[in-house]
Motif scaffolding. Structure first.
Motif, PDB file in Angstrom:
ATOM      1  N   LEU A  20      49.062  33.342  44.819  1.00 37.31           N
ATOM      2  CA  LEU A  20      47.788  33.744  45.380  1.00 37.31           C
ATOM      3  C   LEU A  20      46.323  33.309  44.657  1.00 37.31           C
ATOM      4  N   SER A  21      45.408  33.105  45.261  1.00 40.32           N
ATOM      5  CA  SER A  21      44.167  32.928  44.622  1.00 40.32           C
ATOM      6  C   SER A  21      43.265  33.937  45.268  1.00 40.32           C
ATOM      7  N   CYS A  22      42.133  34.328  44.260  1.00 43.25           N
ATOM      8  CA  CYS A  22      41.148  35.109  44.853  1.00 43.25           C
ATOM      9  C   CYS A  22      39.880  34.483  44.265  1.00 43.25           C
ATOM     10  N   VAL A  23      38.848  34.059  45.171  1.00 41.55           N
ATOM     11  CA  VAL A  23      37.673  33.187  44.775  1.00 41.55           C
ATOM     12  C   VAL A  23      36.387  34.100  44.902  1.00 41.55           C
ATOM     13  N   SER A  24      35.464  33.957  44.393  1.00 40.23           N
ATOM     14  CA  SER A  24      34.170  34.642  44.665  1.00 40.23           C
ATOM     15  C   SER A  24      33.126  33.501  44.482  1.00 40.23           C
ATOM     16  N   SER A  25      31.994  33.454  45.137  1.00 40.20           N
ATOM     17  CA  SER A  25      31.173  32.735  45.161  1.00 40.20           C
ATOM     18  C   SER A  25      29.861  32.956  44.096  1.00 40.20           C
ATOM     19  N   SER A  26      30.259  34.399  43.677  1.00 40.90           N
ATOM     20  CA  SER A  26      29.283  35.106  43.081  1.00 40.90           C
ATOM     21  C   SER A  26      29.219  34.811  41.515  1.00 40.90           C
ATOM     22  N   TYR A  27      28.130  34.385  40.669  1.00 36.79           N
ATOM     23  CA  TYR A  27      28.058  33.731  39.413  1.00 36.79           C
ATOM     24  C   TYR A  27      28.328  34.982  38.377  1.00 36.79           C
ATOM     25  N   THR A  28      28.461  36.183  39.105  1.00 36.05           N
ATOM     26  CA  THR A  28      28.587  37.435  38.139  1.00 36.05           C
ATOM     27  C   THR A  28      30.112  37.664  38.043  1.00 36.05           C
ATOM     28  N   PHE A  29      30.998  37.061  39.048  1.00 33.40           N
ATOM     29  CA  PHE A  29      32.424  37.331  39.213  1.00 33.40           C
ATOM     30  C   PHE A  29      33.143  37.555  37.834  1.00 33.40           C
ATOM     31  N   GLU A  30      32.584  36.751  36.832  1.00 30.95           N
ATOM     32  CA  GLU A  30      33.441  36.497  35.548  1.00 30.95           C
ATOM     33  C   GLU A  30      33.146  38.011  34.807  1.00 30.95           C
ATOM     34  N   GLN A  31      32.121  38.739  35.230  1.00 34.07           N
ATOM     35  CA  GLN A  31      31.839  40.207  34.346  1.00 34.07           C
ATOM     36  C   GLN A  31      32.633  41.248  35.082  1.00 34.07           C
ATOM     37  N   PHE A  32      33.513  40.726  36.185  1.00 37.18           N
ATOM     38  CA  PHE A  32      34.337  41.887  36.421  1.00 37.18           C
ATOM     39  C   PHE A  32      35.889  42.025  36.238  1.00 37.18           C
ATOM     40  N   GLU A  33      36.315  43.054  35.988  1.00 35.13           N
ATOM     41  CA  GLU A  33      37.943  43.401  36.195  1.00 35.13           C
ATOM     42  C   GLU A  33      38.345  42.960  37.620  1.00 35.13           C
ATOM     43  N   VAL A  34      39.503  42.424  37.812  1.00 38.29           N
ATOM     44  CA  VAL A  34      40.090  42.120  39.287  1.00 38.29           C
ATOM     45  C   VAL A  34      41.403  42.625  39.371  1.00 38.29           C
ATOM     46  N   GLY A  35      41.589  43.365  40.410  1.00 35.71           N
ATOM     47  CA  GLY A  35      43.046  44.018  40.669  1.00 35.71           C
ATOM     48  C   GLY A  35      43.551  43.284  41.706  1.00 35.71           C
ATOM     49  N   TRP A  36      44.850  43.334  41.872  1.00 35.16           N
ATOM     50  CA  TRP A  36      45.657  42.869  43.098  1.00 35.16           C
ATOM     51  C   TRP A  36      46.257  44.207  43.750  1.00 35.16           C
ATOM     52  N   PHE A  37      46.453  44.256  44.913  1.00 34.05           N
ATOM     53  CA  PHE A  37      46.891  45.441  45.552  1.00 34.05           C
ATOM     54  C   PHE A  37      47.779  44.866  46.782  1.00 34.05           C
ATOM     55  N   ARG A  38      48.586  45.499  47.332  1.00 30.36           N
ATOM     56  CA  ARG A  38      49.342  45.228  48.461  1.00 30.36           C
ATOM     57  C   ARG A  38      49.603  46.415  49.658  1.00 30.36           C
ATOM     58  N   GLN A  39      49.686  46.213  50.615  1.00 30.16           N
ATOM     59  CA  GLN A  39      49.958  46.958  51.822  1.00 30.16           C
ATOM     60  C   GLN A  39      50.917  46.509  52.778  1.00 30.16           C
ATOM     61  N   ALA A  40      52.005  47.554  52.614  1.00 31.85           N
ATOM     62  CA  ALA A  40      52.964  47.014  53.703  1.00 31.85           C
ATOM     63  C   ALA A  40      52.949  47.779  54.925  1.00 31.85           C
ATOM     64  N   PRO A  41      53.557  47.268  56.221  1.00 29.97           N
ATOM     65  CA  PRO A  41      53.369  48.104  57.206  1.00 29.97           C
ATOM     66  C   PRO A  41      53.760  49.542  57.150  1.00 29.97           C
ATOM     67  N   GLY A  42      52.739  50.551  57.486  1.00 24.61           N
ATOM     68  CA  GLY A  42      53.147  51.726  57.685  1.00 24.61           C
ATOM     69  C   GLY A  42      52.884  52.555  56.444  1.00 24.61           C
ATOM     70  N   LYS A  43      52.855  51.813  55.360  1.00 26.95           N
ATOM     71  CA  LYS A  43      52.604  52.487  54.094  1.00 26.95           C
ATOM     72  C   LYS A  43      50.924  52.324  53.607  1.00 26.95           C
ATOM     73  N   GLU A  44      50.923  53.109  52.441  1.00 26.75           N
ATOM     74  CA  GLU A  44      49.354  53.234  51.555  1.00 26.75           C
ATOM     75  C   GLU A  44      49.361  51.755  50.692  1.00 26.75           C
ATOM     76  N   ARG A  45      48.151  51.408  50.371  1.00 26.94           N
ATOM     77  CA  ARG A  45      47.896  50.686  49.607  1.00 26.94           C
ATOM     78  C   ARG A  45      48.347  50.681  48.042  1.00 26.94           C
ATOM     79  N   GLU A  46      48.904  49.829  47.552  1.00 28.67           N
ATOM     80  CA  GLU A  46      49.414  50.175  46.133  1.00 28.67           C
ATOM     81  C   GLU A  46      48.891  48.957  45.256  1.00 28.67           C
ATOM     82  N   GLY A  47      48.799  49.574  44.079  1.00 30.04           N
ATOM     83  CA  GLY A  47      48.550  48.277  43.012  1.00 30.04           C
ATOM     84  C   GLY A  47      49.634  47.610  42.701  1.00 30.04           C
TER      85      GLY A  47
END
Length: 126
Positions: A20-47
């Motif tokens: 998977l890829s996560c892309v941002s057009s913002s020049y400040t993106f490199e300053q941010f931590e980035v997390g990946w999460f997922r959500q299965a049907p009927g379940k809460e979003r999890e890290g």
């Protein structure tokens, strides 16, 4: 406002791989931590995983350890999630997200993240 766009999802058989890829057009993106999460049907979003701004510190939840690898290429404004040995229980919508403040990678909680992409669907068949 930080805009994030995920891609790379799809349908894969059990034991297969996706990146998977996560892309941002913002020049400040490199300053941010980035997390990946997922959500299965009927379940809460999890890290799933998180990476710091410099890319030298990563965090994985238990189900991702040994199978998933998070990385980033700041010059490309892109964060990746390499997923190997996928199983049907990995099925869900995968999101990348960034927090206002650093220190959100651990513990990894969706409530600490403020900017979200629209997600990409991952489906693993048995």
């Amino acid at each position: 406002q930080l805009q994030l766009v995920e891609s790379g999802g799809g349908l894969v058989q059990a034991g297969g791989s996706l990146t998977l890829s996560c892309v941002s057009s913002s020049y400040t993106f490199e300053q941010f931590e980035v997390g990946w999460f997922r959500q299965a049907p009927g379940k809460e979003r999890e890290g799933v995983s998180c990476i710091n701004a410099d890319g030298d510190t990563t965090n994985y939840v238990e189900h991702a350890k040994g199978r998933f690898t998070v990385s980033r290429v700041n010059i490309k404004n892109t964060v990746y999630l390499q997923m190997n040995n996928l199983q049907p229980e990995d099925t869900g919508v995968y999101y990348c997200a960034a927090p206002f403040f650093r220190g959100a990678c651990q513990p990894l909680s969706a409530s600490d993240f403020n900017y979200w992409g629209h997600g990409t669907q991952v489906t693993v068949s048995s």
